[in-house]
Write an enzyme that holds these catalytic residues in place. Sequence first.
Site, PDB file in Angstrom:
ATOM      1  N   SER A   1      -8.862  12.767  -4.656  1.00  0.00           N
ATOM      2  CA  SER A   1     -10.281  13.087  -4.555  1.00  0.00           C
ATOM      3  C   SER A   1     -10.527  14.561  -4.268  1.00  0.00           C
ATOM      4  CB  SER A   1     -10.948  12.237  -3.459  1.00  0.00           C
ATOM      5  OG  SER A   1     -10.930  10.865  -3.791  1.00  0.00           O
TER       6      SER A   1
ATOM      7  N   GLY B   1     -12.146   8.802  -6.054  1.00  0.00           N
ATOM      8  CA  GLY B   1     -11.791   9.787  -7.063  1.00  0.00           C
ATOM      9  C   GLY B   1     -12.690  11.007  -6.981  1.00  0.00           C
TER      10      GLY B   1
ATOM     11  N   GLY C   1     -15.055  14.399  -8.507  1.00  0.00           N
ATOM     12  CA  GLY C   1     -16.079  14.666  -9.501  1.00  0.00           C
ATOM     13  C   GLY C   1     -17.454  14.116  -9.152  1.00  0.00           C
TER      14      GLY C   1
ATOM     15  N   CYS D   1     -15.668   4.564  -2.298  1.00  0.00           N
ATOM     16  CA  CYS D   1     -15.971   5.987  -2.507  1.00  0.00           C
ATOM     17  C   CYS D   1     -16.595   6.222  -3.883  1.00  0.00           C
ATOM     18  CB  CYS D   1     -14.717   6.820  -2.278  1.00  0.00           C
ATOM     19  SG  CYS D   1     -15.067   8.572  -2.003  1.00  0.00           S
ATOM     20  N   LEU D   2     -15.884   6.820  -4.840  1.00  0.00           N
ATOM     21  CA  LEU D   2     -16.448   6.968  -6.173  1.00  0.00           C
ATOM     22  C   LEU D   2     -16.801   5.607  -6.748  1.00  0.00           C
ATOM     23  CD1 LEU D   2     -17.223   8.789  -8.546  1.00  0.00           C
ATOM     24  CD2 LEU D   2     -14.843   8.666  -9.330  1.00  0.00           C
TER      25      LEU D   2
ATOM     26  N   GLN E   1     -20.226   4.791  -5.597  1.00  0.00           N
ATOM     27  CA  GLN E   1     -21.244   5.546  -6.326  1.00  0.00           C
ATOM     28  C   GLN E   1     -21.437   5.000  -7.740  1.00  0.00           C
ATOM     29  OE1 GLN E   1     -19.448   9.393  -5.983  1.00  0.00           O
ATOM     30  NE2 GLN E   1     -19.708   9.457  -3.766  1.00  0.00           N
TER      31      GLN E   1
ATOM     32  N   ASN F   1     -14.330  11.047   2.541  1.00  0.00           N
ATOM     33  CA  ASN F   1     -14.071  12.181   1.659  1.00  0.00           C
ATOM     34  C   ASN F   1     -15.039  12.083   0.488  1.00  0.00           C
ATOM     35  OD1 ASN F   1     -13.211  14.223   0.022  1.00  0.00           O
ATOM     36  ND2 ASN F   1     -11.238  13.287  -0.487  1.00  0.00           N
TER      37      ASN F   1
ATOM     38  N   GLY G   1     -18.616  14.103  -1.484  1.00  0.00           N
ATOM     39  CA  GLY G   1     -19.628  15.146  -1.566  1.00  0.00           C
ATOM     40  C   GLY G   1     -20.889  14.680  -2.254  1.00  0.00           C
ATOM     41  N   PHE G   2     -20.889  13.417  -2.723  1.00  0.00           N
ATOM     42  CA  PHE G   2     -22.052  12.809  -3.364  1.00  0.00           C
ATOM     43  C   PHE G   2     -22.368  11.495  -2.660  1.00  0.00           C
ATOM     44  CE2 PHE G   2     -20.161  15.570  -6.478  1.00  0.00           C
ATOM     45  CZ  PHE G   2     -21.229  16.111  -7.175  1.00  0.00           C
TER      46      PHE G   2
ATOM     47  N   HIS H   1     -13.441   5.145   3.479  1.00  0.00           N
ATOM     48  CA  HIS H   1     -12.090   4.745   3.071  1.00  0.00           C
ATOM     49  C   HIS H   1     -11.500   3.739   4.062  1.00  0.00           C
ATOM     50  CE1 HIS H   1     -11.339   7.774  -0.168  1.00  0.00           C
ATOM     51  NE2 HIS H   1     -12.378   8.327   0.431  1.00  0.00           N
TER      52      HIS H   1
ATOM     53  N   GLU I   1      -9.001   1.934   3.664  1.00  0.00           N
ATOM     54  CA  GLU I   1      -7.545   1.861   3.535  1.00  0.00           C
ATOM     55  C   GLU I   1      -6.832   2.960   4.302  1.00  0.00           C
ATOM     56  OE1 GLU I   1      -8.434   5.256   1.087  1.00  0.00           O
ATOM     57  OE2 GLU I   1      -9.460   3.363   1.406  1.00  0.00           O
TER      58      GLU I   1
END
Length: 424
Positions: free
Chosen positions: A58, A256, A258, A284-285, A288, A326, A328-329, A379, A381
Amino acid sequence: MGPHSTGGAAAHRPTALLVLEDGYALRGRAYGATGRTVGEIVFNTAMTGYQETLTDPSYHRQIVVMTAPHIGNTGVNDEDPESERIWVAGFVVRDPARRASSWRSRRELEDELVHCGIVGACELDTRALTRHLRQAGAMRAGIFSGEALPAGAEDPSGPAQTAIDICLEAVRAAPAMSGQALAAEVTTERGYVVEPSGRHAGAQPVAVVAAVDLGIKARTPWQLAERGARVHILPQSTTLPEILALHPDGVFFSNGPGDPGAAHAEVELLRGILDAGIPFFGICLGNQILGRALGYGTYKLDYGHRGVNQPVLDRATGRVEITAHNHGFAVDAPIDEPSLAPYGNGRYGRVEVSHLGLNDGVVEGLRALDLPAFSVQYHPEAAAGPHDGEHLFDRFIHLMLDHREHPAGPLQDGPQPASLQGDS
Protein backbone atom coordinates in the site's frame (compact mmCIF):
# COMPACT_ATOMS: atom_id res chain seq x y z
CA MET A 1 19.52 8.64 -11.45
CA GLY A 2 19.80 5.17 -10.00
CA PRO A 3 20.60 4.81 -6.29
CA HIS A 4 23.87 3.39 -5.02
CA SER A 5 25.21 2.31 -1.65
CA THR A 6 26.25 4.70 1.07
CA GLY A 7 28.66 2.07 2.33
CA GLY A 8 26.58 1.28 5.41
CA ALA A 9 25.87 3.02 8.70
CA ALA A 10 29.53 3.16 9.71
CA ALA A 11 30.50 5.27 6.70
CA HIS A 12 30.36 9.06 6.60
CA ARG A 13 26.84 10.17 5.79
CA PRO A 14 26.63 12.55 2.85
CA THR A 15 24.15 15.40 2.77
CA ALA A 16 20.56 14.69 1.78
CA LEU A 17 17.98 17.29 0.80
CA LEU A 18 14.25 16.72 1.30
CA VAL A 19 12.05 19.04 -0.78
CA LEU A 20 8.23 19.18 -0.74
CA GLU A 21 6.17 20.44 -3.66
CA ASP A 22 5.16 23.57 -1.73
CA GLY A 23 8.82 24.56 -1.42
CA TYR A 24 9.33 23.37 2.18
CA ALA A 25 12.85 21.95 2.44
CA LEU A 26 14.94 20.24 5.11
CA ARG A 27 18.62 19.38 5.03
CA GLY A 28 19.71 16.11 6.60
CA ARG A 29 21.95 13.12 5.97
CA ALA A 30 21.59 10.19 3.60
CA TYR A 31 20.08 7.02 5.03
CA GLY A 32 20.06 3.82 3.02
CA ALA A 33 20.93 4.27 -0.64
CA THR A 34 21.87 7.61 -2.18
CA GLY A 35 20.39 9.05 -5.32
CA ARG A 36 17.01 10.58 -6.09
CA THR A 37 13.49 9.44 -5.30
CA VAL A 38 10.11 11.18 -5.62
CA GLY A 39 6.63 10.25 -4.42
CA GLU A 40 3.82 11.30 -2.13
CA ILE A 41 5.20 12.03 1.34
CA VAL A 42 3.19 10.71 4.30
CA PHE A 43 3.86 10.08 7.98
CA ASN A 44 3.41 6.93 10.06
CA THR A 45 2.87 7.18 13.82
CA ALA A 46 3.75 3.56 14.67
CA MET A 47 6.50 2.96 17.23
CA THR A 48 6.93 -0.68 16.16
CA GLY A 49 6.66 -2.75 12.99
CA TYR A 50 8.80 -0.67 10.63
CA GLN A 51 9.68 -3.81 8.66
CA GLU A 52 5.99 -4.51 8.02
CA THR A 53 5.52 -0.89 6.98
CA LEU A 54 8.38 -0.99 4.50
CA THR A 55 7.08 -4.18 2.86
CA ASP A 56 3.40 -3.15 2.72
CA PRO A 57 2.45 -2.75 -0.97
CA SER A 58 0.00 0.00 0.00
CA TYR A 59 3.02 2.31 0.37
CA HIS A 60 3.93 1.97 -3.32
CA ARG A 61 5.05 5.39 -4.66
CA GLN A 62 5.08 6.95 -1.17
CA ILE A 63 7.90 8.39 0.90
CA VAL A 64 7.25 7.38 4.50
CA VAL A 65 8.26 9.56 7.44
CA MET A 66 8.43 7.73 10.78
CA THR A 67 7.33 9.91 13.68
CA ALA A 68 8.96 7.59 16.23
CA PRO A 69 12.45 9.06 16.56
CA HIS A 70 14.57 5.90 16.88
CA ILE A 71 14.30 3.43 13.99
CA GLY A 72 16.29 0.31 13.16
CA ASN A 73 17.02 -1.02 16.64
CA THR A 74 15.45 -4.45 15.94
CA GLY A 75 17.12 -4.84 12.55
CA VAL A 76 15.60 -6.96 9.80
CA ASN A 77 14.56 -10.61 9.90
CA ASP A 78 13.15 -13.07 7.39
CA GLU A 79 9.84 -13.73 9.17
CA ASP A 80 8.15 -10.32 9.39
CA PRO A 81 7.97 -9.02 5.80
CA GLU A 82 4.44 -8.56 4.44
CA SER A 83 5.59 -9.15 0.86
CA GLU A 84 8.67 -10.18 -1.11
CA ARG A 85 10.14 -6.70 -1.40
CA ILE A 86 10.29 -3.20 0.08
CA TRP A 87 7.63 -1.02 -1.56
CA VAL A 88 8.17 2.46 -0.13
CA ALA A 89 9.56 5.04 -2.53
CA GLY A 90 11.68 6.57 0.23
CA PHE A 91 12.22 6.42 3.99
CA VAL A 92 12.76 9.30 6.42
CA VAL A 93 13.81 8.87 10.08
CA ARG A 94 15.26 11.13 12.71
CA ASP A 95 17.75 8.92 14.57
CA PRO A 96 18.84 5.66 12.90
CA ALA A 97 19.98 2.95 15.28
CA ARG A 98 23.73 2.41 15.38
CA ARG A 99 23.24 -1.35 15.46
CA ALA A 100 20.45 -3.90 15.75
CA SER A 101 20.00 -5.55 19.13
CA SER A 102 17.15 -8.07 18.64
CA TRP A 103 17.90 -11.79 18.83
CA ARG A 104 15.64 -12.20 15.78
CA SER A 105 17.66 -9.81 13.64
CA ARG A 106 19.49 -11.19 10.60
CA ARG A 107 20.60 -7.93 8.97
CA GLU A 108 20.89 -4.23 9.72
CA LEU A 109 17.97 -2.14 8.47
CA GLU A 110 20.19 0.32 6.64
CA ASP A 111 22.03 -2.48 4.86
CA GLU A 112 18.64 -3.79 3.70
CA LEU A 113 17.66 -0.36 2.40
CA VAL A 114 20.95 -0.08 0.51
CA HIS A 115 20.55 -3.59 -0.94
CA CYS A 116 17.03 -2.75 -2.15
CA GLY A 117 18.01 0.67 -3.51
CA ILE A 118 15.72 2.62 -1.16
CA VAL A 119 16.80 6.26 -0.96
CA GLY A 120 16.27 7.77 2.48
CA ALA A 121 17.19 10.63 4.79
CA CYS A 122 17.94 10.93 8.49
CA GLU A 123 19.13 13.47 11.06
CA LEU A 124 16.42 15.95 10.20
CA ASP A 125 13.51 17.30 12.24
CA THR A 126 10.75 14.75 11.61
CA ARG A 127 8.54 16.46 14.21
CA ALA A 128 8.60 19.74 12.29
CA LEU A 129 8.06 17.83 9.04
CA THR A 130 5.06 15.96 10.46
CA ARG A 131 3.52 19.17 11.79
CA HIS A 132 3.94 20.73 8.36
CA LEU A 133 2.22 17.76 6.67
CA ARG A 134 -0.65 17.90 9.18
CA GLN A 135 -1.20 21.55 8.32
CA ALA A 136 -0.50 21.52 4.58
CA GLY A 137 -1.56 17.96 3.76
CA ALA A 138 0.18 15.04 2.09
CA MET A 139 1.90 16.11 -1.13
CA ARG A 140 4.63 15.19 -3.55
CA ALA A 141 8.21 15.30 -2.30
CA GLY A 142 11.69 14.19 -3.21
CA ILE A 143 14.88 13.07 -1.47
CA PHE A 144 18.16 14.00 -3.16
CA SER A 145 21.64 12.83 -2.13
CA GLY A 146 24.95 11.72 -3.60
CA GLU A 147 25.30 12.46 -7.28
CA ALA A 148 21.65 13.61 -7.40
CA LEU A 149 22.34 16.48 -4.97
CA PRO A 150 22.47 19.85 -6.77
CA ALA A 151 25.40 22.19 -6.21
CA GLY A 152 24.86 24.47 -3.24
CA ALA A 153 22.76 22.03 -1.25
CA GLU A 154 25.59 21.26 1.21
CA ASP A 155 25.95 24.84 2.42
CA PRO A 156 26.05 24.59 6.26
CA SER A 157 24.05 27.80 6.55
CA GLY A 158 21.23 26.22 4.56
CA PRO A 159 20.68 24.88 1.06
CA ALA A 160 20.85 27.51 -1.65
CA GLN A 161 17.54 28.46 -3.23
CA THR A 162 18.85 27.46 -6.65
CA ALA A 163 19.46 23.92 -5.36
CA ILE A 164 15.94 23.78 -3.89
CA ASP A 165 14.48 25.05 -7.16
CA ILE A 166 16.23 22.31 -9.14
CA CYS A 167 14.83 19.66 -6.79
CA LEU A 168 11.43 21.31 -6.78
CA GLU A 169 11.19 21.00 -10.55
CA ALA A 170 11.73 17.24 -10.33
CA VAL A 171 9.18 16.92 -7.51
CA ARG A 172 6.46 18.82 -9.34
CA ALA A 173 7.03 16.73 -12.47
CA ALA A 174 6.05 13.56 -10.56
CA PRO A 175 2.41 12.39 -10.78
CA ALA A 176 0.09 13.20 -7.86
CA MET A 177 -1.53 10.30 -6.02
CA SER A 178 -5.07 11.40 -6.92
CA GLY A 179 -6.22 9.67 -10.07
CA GLN A 180 -3.62 6.91 -9.90
CA ALA A 181 -4.70 3.28 -10.39
CA LEU A 182 -1.79 1.36 -8.87
CA ALA A 183 -3.10 -2.07 -7.85
CA ALA A 184 -1.97 -3.63 -11.13
CA GLU A 185 1.61 -2.56 -10.31
CA VAL A 186 1.75 -4.44 -6.99
CA THR A 187 -0.45 -7.51 -7.57
CA THR A 188 0.87 -11.05 -7.88
CA GLU A 189 1.82 -12.07 -11.42
CA ARG A 190 0.10 -15.43 -11.09
CA GLY A 191 -2.35 -16.98 -8.67
CA TYR A 192 -1.35 -19.27 -5.81
CA VAL A 193 -3.07 -21.14 -3.01
CA VAL A 194 -2.64 -20.99 0.77
CA GLU A 195 -3.97 -24.16 2.38
CA PRO A 196 -5.54 -24.45 5.85
CA SER A 197 -2.91 -24.23 8.57
CA GLY A 198 -2.49 -24.47 12.31
CA ARG A 199 -4.94 -26.91 13.87
CA HIS A 200 -6.66 -27.18 10.47
CA ALA A 201 -3.49 -28.26 8.64
CA GLY A 202 -4.08 -31.29 6.43
CA ALA A 203 -7.86 -31.14 6.86
CA GLN A 204 -10.51 -30.34 4.31
CA PRO A 205 -11.10 -26.58 4.15
CA VAL A 206 -14.04 -25.21 6.08
CA ALA A 207 -14.47 -22.63 3.30
CA VAL A 208 -12.92 -21.63 -0.01
CA VAL A 209 -11.98 -17.96 -0.42
CA ALA A 210 -11.10 -16.16 -3.64
CA ALA A 211 -8.82 -13.30 -2.54
CA VAL A 212 -8.17 -10.61 -5.15
CA ASP A 213 -4.66 -9.27 -4.60
CA LEU A 214 -4.68 -5.47 -4.87
CA GLY A 215 -1.57 -5.24 -2.71
CA ILE A 216 -2.28 -8.02 -0.24
CA LYS A 217 -0.15 -8.51 2.86
CA ALA A 218 1.11 -11.97 3.81
CA ARG A 219 -0.68 -11.85 7.14
CA THR A 220 -4.13 -11.75 5.49
CA PRO A 221 -4.27 -15.22 3.89
CA TRP A 222 -2.50 -16.52 6.99
CA GLN A 223 -5.39 -15.26 9.15
CA LEU A 224 -7.92 -17.05 6.95
CA ALA A 225 -5.87 -20.25 6.64
CA GLU A 226 -5.50 -20.42 10.44
CA ARG A 227 -9.29 -20.52 10.58
CA GLY A 228 -9.49 -23.44 8.16
CA ALA A 229 -10.00 -21.66 4.83
CA ARG A 230 -8.34 -22.53 1.55
CA VAL A 231 -7.35 -19.18 0.05
CA HIS A 232 -6.85 -18.66 -3.68
CA ILE A 233 -4.81 -15.47 -4.06
CA LEU A 234 -5.64 -14.06 -7.49
CA PRO A 235 -4.13 -11.29 -9.64
CA GLN A 236 -5.84 -7.92 -9.94
CA SER A 237 -6.73 -8.76 -13.56
CA THR A 238 -8.84 -11.80 -12.59
CA THR A 239 -12.25 -11.84 -14.27
CA LEU A 240 -15.63 -12.71 -12.79
CA PRO A 241 -15.90 -16.02 -14.74
CA GLU A 242 -12.47 -17.02 -13.39
CA ILE A 243 -13.62 -16.34 -9.83
CA LEU A 244 -16.91 -18.17 -10.31
CA ALA A 245 -15.04 -21.18 -11.73
CA LEU A 246 -13.45 -21.65 -8.29
CA HIS A 247 -16.92 -22.00 -6.69
CA PRO A 248 -15.80 -19.87 -3.74
CA ASP A 249 -17.73 -19.63 -0.51
CA GLY A 250 -16.60 -16.01 -0.30
CA VAL A 251 -14.59 -13.33 -2.06
CA PHE A 252 -12.05 -11.04 -0.42
CA PHE A 253 -10.60 -7.76 -1.75
CA SER A 254 -7.31 -6.72 -0.14
CA ASN A 255 -5.62 -3.49 0.77
CA GLY A 256 -3.60 -1.71 -1.89
CA PRO A 257 -2.22 1.61 -3.16
CA GLY A 258 -3.70 4.32 -5.31
CA ASP A 259 -6.92 6.27 -5.71
CA PRO A 260 -10.11 4.18 -5.39
CA GLY A 261 -11.76 6.61 -7.78
CA ALA A 262 -9.52 5.18 -10.53
CA ALA A 263 -10.21 1.51 -9.67
CA HIS A 264 -12.89 1.11 -12.35
CA ALA A 265 -12.19 -2.54 -13.22
CA GLU A 266 -12.20 -3.58 -9.57
CA VAL A 267 -15.52 -1.82 -8.94
CA GLU A 268 -17.17 -3.59 -11.88
CA LEU A 269 -15.76 -6.94 -10.76
CA LEU A 270 -17.17 -6.44 -7.28
CA ARG A 271 -20.59 -5.54 -8.64
CA GLY A 272 -20.59 -8.87 -10.44
CA ILE A 273 -19.78 -10.61 -7.16
CA LEU A 274 -22.53 -8.77 -5.32
CA ASP A 275 -24.99 -9.58 -8.11
CA ALA A 276 -24.06 -13.26 -7.77
CA GLY A 277 -24.87 -13.13 -4.05
CA ILE A 278 -21.43 -14.34 -2.97
CA PRO A 279 -20.34 -13.28 0.55
CA PHE A 280 -17.77 -10.49 0.43
CA PHE A 281 -15.20 -9.05 2.83
CA GLY A 282 -12.93 -6.10 1.99
CA ILE A 283 -10.05 -4.40 3.80
CA CYS A 284 -8.73 -0.87 3.18
CA LEU A 285 -8.81 -0.41 -0.62
CA GLY A 286 -11.30 -3.28 -0.59
CA ASN A 287 -13.52 -1.17 1.68
CA GLN A 288 -13.28 1.82 -0.64
CA ILE A 289 -14.10 -0.34 -3.66
CA LEU A 290 -17.17 -1.72 -1.87
CA GLY A 291 -18.25 1.85 -1.18
CA ARG A 292 -17.91 2.79 -4.83
CA ALA A 293 -19.60 -0.42 -6.02
CA LEU A 294 -22.57 0.46 -3.83
CA GLY A 295 -22.69 3.92 -5.38
CA TYR A 296 -21.04 6.04 -2.68
CA GLY A 297 -18.20 8.42 -3.38
CA THR A 298 -14.63 8.47 -2.09
CA TYR A 299 -12.39 11.42 -1.32
CA LYS A 300 -8.78 12.13 -0.43
CA LEU A 301 -7.96 12.81 3.20
CA ASP A 302 -5.76 15.80 3.98
CA TYR A 303 -2.91 13.72 5.40
CA GLY A 304 -4.44 10.28 5.90
CA HIS A 305 -4.30 7.72 8.69
CA ARG A 306 -1.09 5.71 9.03
CA GLY A 307 -0.04 3.98 12.23
CA VAL A 308 -0.96 1.28 14.72
CA ASN A 309 -2.68 3.41 17.35
CA GLN A 310 -5.93 4.58 15.74
CA PRO A 311 -9.14 4.34 17.84
CA VAL A 312 -12.18 3.02 15.97
CA LEU A 313 -15.73 2.62 17.28
CA ASP A 314 -17.55 -0.61 16.42
CA ARG A 315 -21.07 0.80 16.41
CA ALA A 316 -22.75 -2.60 16.79
CA THR A 317 -21.03 -3.37 20.10
CA GLY A 318 -20.03 0.08 21.34
CA ARG A 319 -16.51 -1.24 21.73
CA VAL A 320 -13.53 0.98 20.91
CA GLU A 321 -10.76 -0.92 19.14
CA ILE A 322 -7.18 0.26 18.73
CA THR A 323 -6.33 -0.48 15.12
CA ALA A 324 -3.66 -0.30 12.42
CA HIS A 325 -4.27 2.07 9.50
CA ASN A 326 -2.71 2.90 6.17
CA HIS A 327 -5.04 4.94 3.99
CA GLY A 328 -5.12 8.31 2.29
CA PHE A 329 -8.66 8.02 0.89
CA ALA A 330 -12.01 7.35 2.56
CA VAL A 331 -15.62 6.49 1.71
CA ASP A 332 -18.22 9.27 1.72
CA ALA A 333 -21.38 7.65 3.11
CA PRO A 334 -24.11 8.84 5.54
CA ILE A 335 -23.09 8.02 9.10
CA ASP A 336 -26.21 8.94 11.10
CA GLU A 337 -28.44 6.07 9.92
CA PRO A 338 -28.65 3.32 7.28
CA SER A 339 -29.05 4.57 3.73
CA LEU A 340 -30.18 3.06 0.47
CA ALA A 341 -27.13 2.25 -1.65
CA PRO A 342 -27.26 4.77 -4.53
CA TYR A 343 -26.12 2.47 -7.32
CA GLY A 344 -28.74 0.99 -9.66
CA ASN A 345 -31.70 2.72 -8.04
CA GLY A 346 -31.12 0.85 -4.80
CA ARG A 347 -30.52 -2.64 -6.23
CA TYR A 348 -28.12 -3.48 -3.38
CA GLY A 349 -30.49 -2.47 -0.62
CA ARG A 350 -29.61 -0.76 2.63
CA VAL A 351 -26.12 -0.06 3.95
CA GLU A 352 -24.90 1.14 7.32
CA VAL A 353 -21.61 2.64 8.42
CA SER A 354 -20.46 -0.01 10.87
CA HIS A 355 -17.26 1.61 12.16
CA LEU A 356 -16.17 5.21 12.77
CA GLY A 357 -12.71 6.66 13.33
CA LEU A 358 -12.84 8.50 16.65
CA ASN A 359 -10.08 10.97 15.81
CA ASP A 360 -11.95 12.62 12.93
CA GLY A 361 -15.23 10.78 12.27
CA VAL A 362 -14.00 9.09 9.06
CA VAL A 363 -15.97 6.07 7.81
CA GLU A 364 -13.99 3.00 8.90
CA GLY A 365 -16.38 0.23 7.90
CA LEU A 366 -19.49 -0.64 5.86
CA ARG A 367 -22.08 -3.36 6.27
CA ALA A 368 -24.73 -4.23 3.71
CA LEU A 369 -28.00 -5.02 5.46
CA ASP A 370 -29.60 -6.88 2.54
CA LEU A 371 -26.51 -8.58 1.10
CA PRO A 372 -23.78 -10.79 2.63
CA ALA A 373 -21.10 -8.10 2.37
CA PHE A 374 -19.05 -6.02 4.79
CA SER A 375 -15.71 -4.23 4.91
CA VAL A 376 -13.41 -2.22 7.12
CA GLN A 377 -11.00 0.57 6.31
CA TYR A 378 -8.36 -0.44 8.86
CA HIS A 379 -6.13 -3.54 8.99
CA PRO A 380 -7.46 -6.28 11.29
CA GLU A 381 -4.71 -8.63 10.11
CA ALA A 382 -1.93 -6.35 11.45
CA ALA A 383 1.14 -8.51 12.01
CA ALA A 384 2.90 -5.98 14.22
CA GLY A 385 -0.32 -5.40 16.16
CA PRO A 386 -2.65 -4.32 17.54
CA HIS A 387 -4.90 -7.37 17.21
CA ASP A 388 -8.24 -5.93 18.36
CA GLY A 389 -9.85 -6.45 14.93
CA GLU A 390 -8.85 -10.06 14.26
CA HIS A 391 -12.37 -11.23 15.14
CA LEU A 392 -13.50 -9.89 11.76
CA PHE A 393 -11.92 -12.91 10.09
CA ASP A 394 -14.10 -15.11 12.30
CA ARG A 395 -17.06 -13.05 11.19
CA PHE A 396 -16.20 -13.66 7.54
CA ILE A 397 -15.92 -17.41 8.13
CA HIS A 398 -19.32 -17.45 9.87
CA LEU A 399 -20.85 -15.36 7.08
CA MET A 400 -19.67 -17.85 4.46
CA LEU A 401 -20.88 -20.87 6.44
CA ASP A 402 -24.28 -19.29 7.12
CA HIS A 403 -24.67 -18.38 3.47
CA ARG A 404 -23.79 -21.94 2.44
CA GLU A 405 -26.60 -23.26 4.63
CA HIS A 406 -29.09 -20.54 3.69
CA PRO A 407 -28.17 -19.21 0.22
CA ALA A 408 -30.08 -16.15 -0.90
CA GLY A 409 -29.40 -16.60 -4.62
CA PRO A 410 -28.25 -14.00 -7.14
CA LEU A 411 -29.86 -10.61 -7.51
CA GLN A 412 -32.29 -10.12 -10.35
CA ASP A 413 -31.66 -7.43 -12.98
CA GLY A 414 -33.14 -4.02 -12.34
CA PRO A 415 -34.01 -2.13 -9.14
CA GLN A 416 -34.82 -4.02 -5.96
CA PRO A 417 -38.46 -4.12 -4.84
CA ALA A 418 -39.67 -1.62 -2.29
CA SER A 419 -39.95 -4.38 0.33
CA LEU A 420 -36.16 -4.81 0.17
CA GLN A 421 -35.31 -1.13 0.11
CA GLY A 422 -36.65 -0.42 3.57
CA ASP A 423 -35.91 2.88 5.26
CA SER A 424 -33.40 5.11 3.47
